[in-house]
Design a protein around this motif. Structure first.
Motif, PDB file in Angstrom:
ATOM      1  N   LYS A   1      35.508 -11.174 -31.433  1.00 38.04           N
ATOM      2  CA  LYS A   1      36.703 -12.138 -31.165  1.00 38.04           C
ATOM      3  C   LYS A   1      36.979 -13.436 -32.266  1.00 38.04           C
ATOM      4  O   LYS A   1      37.838 -13.448 -32.480  1.00 38.04           O
ATOM      5  N   GLN A   2      35.782 -13.916 -32.513  1.00 34.24           N
ATOM      6  CA  GLN A   2      35.677 -15.038 -33.358  1.00 34.24           C
ATOM      7  C   GLN A   2      36.336 -14.777 -34.733  1.00 34.24           C
ATOM      8  O   GLN A   2      37.272 -15.185 -35.296  1.00 34.24           O
TER       9      GLN A   2
ATOM     10  N   GLN B   1      44.079 -16.642 -37.676  1.00 36.04           N
ATOM     11  CA  GLN B   1      44.228 -17.973 -38.388  1.00 36.04           C
ATOM     12  C   GLN B   1      44.528 -18.150 -39.754  1.00 36.04           C
ATOM     13  O   GLN B   1      45.549 -18.701 -40.171  1.00 36.04           O
ATOM     14  N   GLN B   2      44.003 -17.304 -40.470  1.00 39.60           N
ATOM     15  CA  GLN B   2      44.175 -17.141 -41.992  1.00 39.60           C
ATOM     16  C   GLN B   2      45.572 -16.474 -42.336  1.00 39.60           C
ATOM     17  O   GLN B   2      45.969 -17.019 -43.093  1.00 39.60           O
ATOM     18  N   LEU B   3      45.793 -15.735 -41.440  1.00 43.75           N
ATOM     19  CA  LEU B   3      47.142 -14.847 -41.641  1.00 43.75           C
ATOM     20  C   LEU B   3      48.183 -15.806 -41.669  1.00 43.75           C
ATOM     21  O   LEU B   3      49.118 -16.087 -42.108  1.00 43.75           O
ATOM     22  N   ARG B   4      48.145 -16.714 -40.401  1.00 44.64           N
ATOM     23  CA  ARG B   4      49.009 -18.084 -40.052  1.00 44.64           C
ATOM     24  C   ARG B   4      49.220 -18.827 -41.195  1.00 44.64           C
ATOM     25  O   ARG B   4      50.427 -19.401 -41.574  1.00 44.64           O
TER      26      ARG B   4
ATOM     27  N   GLU C   1      40.418  -8.342 -21.380  1.00 46.26           N
ATOM     28  CA  GLU C   1      39.569  -9.326 -21.842  1.00 46.26           C
ATOM     29  C   GLU C   1      39.571 -10.719 -21.238  1.00 46.26           C
ATOM     30  O   GLU C   1      40.651 -11.082 -20.747  1.00 46.26           O
ATOM     31  N   PHE C   2      38.564 -11.401 -21.111  1.00 52.74           N
ATOM     32  CA  PHE C   2      38.648 -12.764 -20.630  1.00 52.74           C
ATOM     33  C   PHE C   2      37.749 -13.645 -21.522  1.00 52.74           C
ATOM     34  O   PHE C   2      36.748 -13.192 -22.253  1.00 52.74           O
ATOM     35  N   SER C   3      37.620 -15.194 -21.326  1.00 59.83           N
ATOM     36  CA  SER C   3      36.962 -15.842 -21.808  1.00 59.83           C
ATOM     37  C   SER C   3      36.335 -16.888 -20.896  1.00 59.83           C
ATOM     38  O   SER C   3      36.854 -17.063 -19.827  1.00 59.83           O
ATOM     39  N   LEU C   4      34.941 -17.232 -21.101  1.00 62.49           N
ATOM     40  CA  LEU C   4      34.156 -18.193 -20.173  1.00 62.49           C
ATOM     41  C   LEU C   4      33.748 -19.475 -21.052  1.00 62.49           C
ATOM     42  O   LEU C   4      33.561 -19.028 -22.369  1.00 62.49           O
ATOM     43  N   THR C   5      33.709 -20.662 -20.533  1.00 64.00           N
ATOM     44  CA  THR C   5      33.469 -21.662 -21.316  1.00 64.00           C
ATOM     45  C   THR C   5      32.136 -22.323 -20.819  1.00 64.00           C
ATOM     46  O   THR C   5      32.328 -22.475 -19.396  1.00 64.00           O
ATOM     47  N   THR C   6      31.259 -22.639 -21.536  1.00 66.14           N
ATOM     48  CA  THR C   6      30.079 -23.415 -20.809  1.00 66.14           C
ATOM     49  C   THR C   6      30.354 -24.641 -20.682  1.00 66.14           C
ATOM     50  O   THR C   6      31.194 -25.286 -21.263  1.00 66.14           O
TER      51      THR C   6
ATOM     52  N   GLY D   1      31.009 -26.608 -23.690  1.00 69.09           N
ATOM     53  CA  GLY D   1      31.937 -26.505 -24.515  1.00 69.09           C
ATOM     54  C   GLY D   1      32.228 -25.288 -25.397  1.00 69.09           C
ATOM     55  O   GLY D   1      33.011 -25.002 -26.056  1.00 69.09           O
ATOM     56  N   GLN D   2      30.939 -24.498 -25.210  1.00 69.82           N
ATOM     57  CA  GLN D   2      30.889 -23.056 -26.046  1.00 69.82           C
ATOM     58  C   GLN D   2      31.813 -22.025 -25.234  1.00 69.82           C
ATOM     59  O   GLN D   2      31.516 -21.951 -24.132  1.00 69.82           O
ATOM     60  N   LYS D   3      32.435 -21.372 -26.255  1.00 63.05           N
ATOM     61  CA  LYS D   3      33.386 -20.237 -25.480  1.00 63.05           C
ATOM     62  C   LYS D   3      32.914 -18.825 -25.616  1.00 63.05           C
ATOM     63  O   LYS D   3      32.491 -18.513 -26.871  1.00 63.05           O
ATOM     64  N   PHE D   4      32.811 -18.292 -24.817  1.00 58.80           N
ATOM     65  CA  PHE D   4      32.421 -16.647 -24.864  1.00 58.80           C
ATOM     66  C   PHE D   4      33.557 -15.685 -24.430  1.00 58.80           C
ATOM     67  O   PHE D   4      34.368 -16.041 -23.454  1.00 58.80           O
TER      68      PHE D   4
END
Ligand code: C2E
Ligand code: SIN
Ligand code: SIN
Ligand code: SIN
Ligand code: FE
Length: 492
Positions: A115-116, A123-126, A79-84, A87-90
């Motif tokens: 992923k979101q 996050q809710q769990l934390r 898995e990896f992420s790229l950011t435009t 600032g938008q993250k995919f």
């Protein structure tokens, strides 16, 4: 059935199986790429060569490098992420295959949506876990010096926020004071006092509603900021009132050094934290008031006892100090014998009040300069029962009754009022009776002169196991010796 032209077929396969295809060289540089999904093509148009996909590849699994990867014939999922640029993250689910010792190809699908929601759930769990530990702390602790910083730490890490403060409302002075802060760079926390309506926090308290500035820069209200806040260069501010039962207890403030556009769950969690803060403060205030009224009550109780003591001493021609010394001696002895500290106050009260029942003994018996007749003794022996009758209605003295009730019981069972024997006699009464007799013998009485200390000690030794508990006498003797037979210095 018409066969598709080869290029078209490949294209269709590609489109349906991958959103992004990248061809990379042995070092991970992009040789070619295709964004098959039009929305991605738009988002990443013209900037794709700047993305550092090569650094994202999990090649560490192949210490022998691309050659080893190639030989293995593996398909490597990751898995990896790229950011435009805006600032938008995919997020992508990638599969890496080695085409040759110098070329690799990465097929990937856009999994941003999944992923979101996964990140949101984490996050809710934390947040829920953090909230639970906060609740446990609040339930088991009333110290705001500990609870408020904990609350702010949870706010900063779980919202998250860059900094936060909690101001407490002093309702008498109508002032807010800074009670805790977290995440500030300024070295010292200056003591902040704000009048109702002054500054952001003062406005929140006055209006009793949330105030949100998403961009403080150039905001006219920024002028209200204390200088130490200005130095922090915060951009966004949210302040919430802490309210319980219609009373404003304080203000929770959250600061961001960037523009903050919080989503619904962020705001909801902030509300929950503010609610917890209000509960913690409310509990602490309740407890403080309880403490105060208990202390006042305790003082009132003890001054009542002292009042009685003076009445009693006056009739018996004894000094007030003597009764106190017997009480001190008893408490010291009880402490040396391992009685729990919280019992000692009851023992002290019981010892001070031990002869309160003598108020019912007529002067001609109490002050008689010679031995008592049988009838007079029958009256004199009622003084413990009179004490019980006098003190029983006073609930705070019920744990102190053992001494007034049973201080004339004897270890061998020949005492009064109940002929209790040995350990039937409450421990505190057994302890007290030794101090009482020692004190009585070494004092002047209307019916005899004071005995010497040495004679009194001999008497107590001789009466061990008859009048007195043989388990207590040795400790008494140790204490008397340590105090050089004197009772004058026994104040604890
Ligand atoms: P108190 O004077 O405070 O004495 C407390 C206890 O100390 C007495 O409990 C007794 O155990 C011991 N004690 C006091 N004086 C003597 C003594 O001269 N010899 C011996 N062996 N022990 C002594 P007790 O005997 O139950 O007396 C309770 C209370 O009765 C005394 O309190 C005192 O107020 C009164 N009392 C006792 N004996 C006489 C007496 O002969 N004449 C008068 N007028 N009152 C007495
Ligand atoms: C504070 O945030 O501590 C007070 C500053 C203000 O609200 O003006
Ligand atoms: C009393 O001492 O009179 C009754 C209370 C108790 O059991 O200690
Ligand atoms: C104990 O029993 O050890 C405590 C003293 C008392 O009975 O008051
Ligand atoms: Fe007595």
């Amino acid at each position: 059935m018409t066969a598709l032209p080869a290029d078209s077929l490949l294209e269709s396969i590609l489109k349906s199986s991958a959103d992004l295809v990248v061809v990379l060289d042995a070092r991970g540089n992009i040789l070619d790429y295709k964004l098959t999904a039009p929305y991605l093509a738009e988002k990443f148009s013209g900037e794709f060569h700047y993305q550092r996909i090569g650094e994202l590849l999990p090649m560490s699994k192949y210490p022998g490098g691309l050659e080893e990867f190639y030989q293995s014939g593996h398909i490597l999922p990751f898995e990896f992420s790229l950011t435009t640029f805006d600032g938008q993250k995919f997020w992508f689910d990638g599969r890496l295959t080695c085409l040759s010792p110098s070329q690799q190809i990465l097929f990937s699908r856009d999994i941003t949506k999944y992923k979101q929601s996964e990140l949101k759930m984490q996050q809710q769990l934390r947040r829920m876990t953090g909230l639970r530990s906060l609740d446990l702390a609040i339930a088991s602790n009333l110290d705001l010096n500990l609870l408020l910083p904990l609350l702010l730490e949870q706010a900063n890490s779980l919202l998250p926020a860059d900094a936060s403060t909690l101001l407490l409302m002093n309702s008498e002075a109508n002032l807010l004071t800074l009670a805790a802060s977290r995440g500030f760079h300024s070295n010292a926390n200056p003591s902040v006092f704000l009048k109702l309506g002054a500054g952001y926090a003062g406005q929140v308290a006055l209006e009793r509603k949330r105030i949100h500035f998403s961009n403080l820069t150039g905001n006219a209200q920024g002028g209200d900021m204390p200088s130490y806040l200005r130095g922090e260069k915060f951009v966004s501010y949210i302040g919430l009132p802490l309210i319980t039962k219609g009373r404003i207890l304080g203000v929770l403030e959250v600061f961001h050094s960037s523009i903050l556009n919080p989503d619904a769950t962020w705001l909801e969690f902030l509300d929950i934290l503010a609610g917890r803060g209000a509960i913690a403060i409310d509990n602490a205030i309740l407890f403080e008031n309880l403490q105060k009224s208990n202390a006042e009550l305790g003082m009132a109780y003890d001054s009542t006892i002292e009042g009685w003591l003076r009445t009693l001493d006056f009739r018996d021609r004894e000094t007030e100090g003597r009764t106190r010394r017997v009480a001190d001696m008893t408490v010291q002895l009880a402490l040396a014998l391992g009685v729990a500290k919280e019992e000692l106050i009851h023992i002290r009260r019981g010892a001070i009040l031990h002869d309160i029942g003598k108020v019912a003994i007529p002067d001609d018996i109490l002050l008689k300069p010679g031995p008592l007749t049988e009838d007079e003794w029958n009256i004199m022996r009622k003084h413990p029962a009179v004490a019980v009758e006098l003190l029983t209605p006073i609930s705070y003295l019920s744990p102190a009754l053992d001494i007034p009730h049973w201080h004339h019981e004897r270890w061998d069972g020949t005492g009064y009022p109940d002929n209790l024997k040995g350990e039937q006699i409450p421990f505190s009464a057994r302890v007290f009776s030794i101090a009482d007799v020692y004190d009585a013998l070494t004092s002047e009485r209307p019916y005899r002169n004071a005995w010497t200390k040495q004679k009194a000690i001999e008497y107590i030794k001789e009466q061990t196991g008859k009048l007195f508990d043989p388990g207590v006498v040795p400790e008494f003797l140790k204490l008397v010796h340590r105090n050089n037979f004197s009772m004058a210095d026994w104040r604890s």
